[in-house]
Design a protein around this motif. Sequence first.
Motif, PDB file in Angstrom:
ATOM      1  N   ALA A 147       1.781  20.245  32.494  1.00  0.00           N
ATOM      2  CA  ALA A 147       2.410  20.380  31.179  1.00  0.00           C
ATOM      3  C   ALA A 147       1.844  21.576  30.430  1.00  0.00           C
ATOM      4  O   ALA A 147       2.582  22.337  29.793  1.00  0.00           O
ATOM      5  N   TYR A 148       0.538  21.742  30.492  1.00  0.00           N
ATOM      6  CA  TYR A 148      -0.100  22.883  29.826  1.00  0.00           C
ATOM      7  C   TYR A 148       0.434  24.184  30.413  1.00  0.00           C
ATOM      8  O   TYR A 148       0.792  25.101  29.685  1.00  0.00           O
ATOM      9  N   GLU A 149       0.515  24.271  31.736  1.00  0.00           N
ATOM     10  CA  GLU A 149       1.012  25.483  32.398  1.00  0.00           C
ATOM     11  C   GLU A 149       2.458  25.766  32.004  1.00  0.00           C
ATOM     12  O   GLU A 149       2.821  26.891  31.694  1.00  0.00           O
ATOM     13  N   ALA A 150       3.299  24.736  31.996  1.00  0.00           N
ATOM     14  CA  ALA A 150       4.706  24.898  31.632  1.00  0.00           C
ATOM     15  C   ALA A 150       4.844  25.383  30.189  1.00  0.00           C
ATOM     16  O   ALA A 150       5.706  26.209  29.890  1.00  0.00           O
ATOM     17  N   SER A 151       3.988  24.905  29.310  1.00  0.00           N
ATOM     18  CA  SER A 151       4.079  25.299  27.897  1.00  0.00           C
ATOM     19  C   SER A 151       3.717  26.759  27.681  1.00  0.00           C
ATOM     20  O   SER A 151       4.117  27.352  26.677  1.00  0.00           O
ATOM     21  N   GLN A 152       2.990  27.349  28.611  1.00  0.00           N
ATOM     22  CA  GLN A 152       2.601  28.756  28.492  1.00  0.00           C
ATOM     23  C   GLN A 152       3.805  29.697  28.644  1.00  0.00           C
ATOM     24  O   GLN A 152       3.732  30.856  28.279  1.00  0.00           O
ATOM     25  N   HIS A 153       4.906  29.167  29.192  1.00  0.00           N
ATOM     26  CA  HIS A 153       6.099  29.982  29.436  1.00  0.00           C
ATOM     27  C   HIS A 153       7.187  29.744  28.393  1.00  0.00           C
ATOM     28  O   HIS A 153       8.311  30.187  28.574  1.00  0.00           O
ATOM     29  N   VAL A 154       6.834  29.030  27.329  1.00  0.00           N
ATOM     30  CA  VAL A 154       7.772  28.762  26.244  1.00  0.00           C
ATOM     31  C   VAL A 154       7.191  29.339  24.964  1.00  0.00           C
ATOM     32  O   VAL A 154       5.994  29.203  24.700  1.00  0.00           O
ATOM     33  N   ASP A 155       8.040  29.990  24.180  1.00  0.00           N
ATOM     34  CA  ASP A 155       7.611  30.568  22.913  1.00  0.00           C
ATOM     35  C   ASP A 155       7.038  29.465  22.011  1.00  0.00           C
ATOM     36  O   ASP A 155       7.681  28.420  21.817  1.00  0.00           O
ATOM     37  N   PHE A 156       5.827  29.687  21.472  1.00  0.00           N
ATOM     38  CA  PHE A 156       5.158  28.678  20.655  1.00  0.00           C
ATOM     39  C   PHE A 156       6.004  28.299  19.438  1.00  0.00           C
ATOM     40  O   PHE A 156       6.075  27.123  19.067  1.00  0.00           O
ATOM     41  N   ALA A 157       6.681  29.265  18.840  1.00  0.00           N
ATOM     42  CA  ALA A 157       7.534  28.977  17.681  1.00  0.00           C
ATOM     43  C   ALA A 157       8.662  28.016  18.076  1.00  0.00           C
ATOM     44  O   ALA A 157       9.060  27.148  17.289  1.00  0.00           O
ATOM     45  N   GLU A 158       9.151  28.135  19.308  1.00  0.00           N
ATOM     46  CA  GLU A 158      10.203  27.250  19.815  1.00  0.00           C
ATOM     47  C   GLU A 158       9.670  25.819  19.961  1.00  0.00           C
ATOM     48  O   GLU A 158      10.352  24.846  19.625  1.00  0.00           O
TER      49      GLU A 158
END
Length: 120
Positions: free
Chosen positions: A10-21
């Motif tokens: 989950a942490y790795e996947a979140s690195q590829h999504v814009d934090f603002a999103e």
Amino acid sequence: MLVMRDSAEAYEASQHVDFAEIIAAMGAYNEALEAAGVLVASEGLSDPSESVVIDFSSADRVATDGPYGEVHELFNGFWVIETATKEEAVAWGKRCPLGPGSKLEVRRFGDASDLELGDD
């Protein structure tokens, strides 16, 4: 209670999504909970590296830094919601904007009836 548990995936996947999103999606989810009148409380937690674990295995309680033991999933935050049924709580949980590697545990708060020992 909806308990958010994330894994390394989950942490790795979140690195590829814009934090603002991510923040916008969580904000919209929280607003939907509020608008429905089911949200009681919600909080995110600090990074597990900031935690201290107290071990009660012996009379001398030992406090150590960091997350406990070998970590496969971490408790990263929670929502306290009040619904009429477990099914309604599960439905709200399924709407949470989490991604791969995340899990959301739906767990009821205990009440006085859980402590009743019966007639002896």
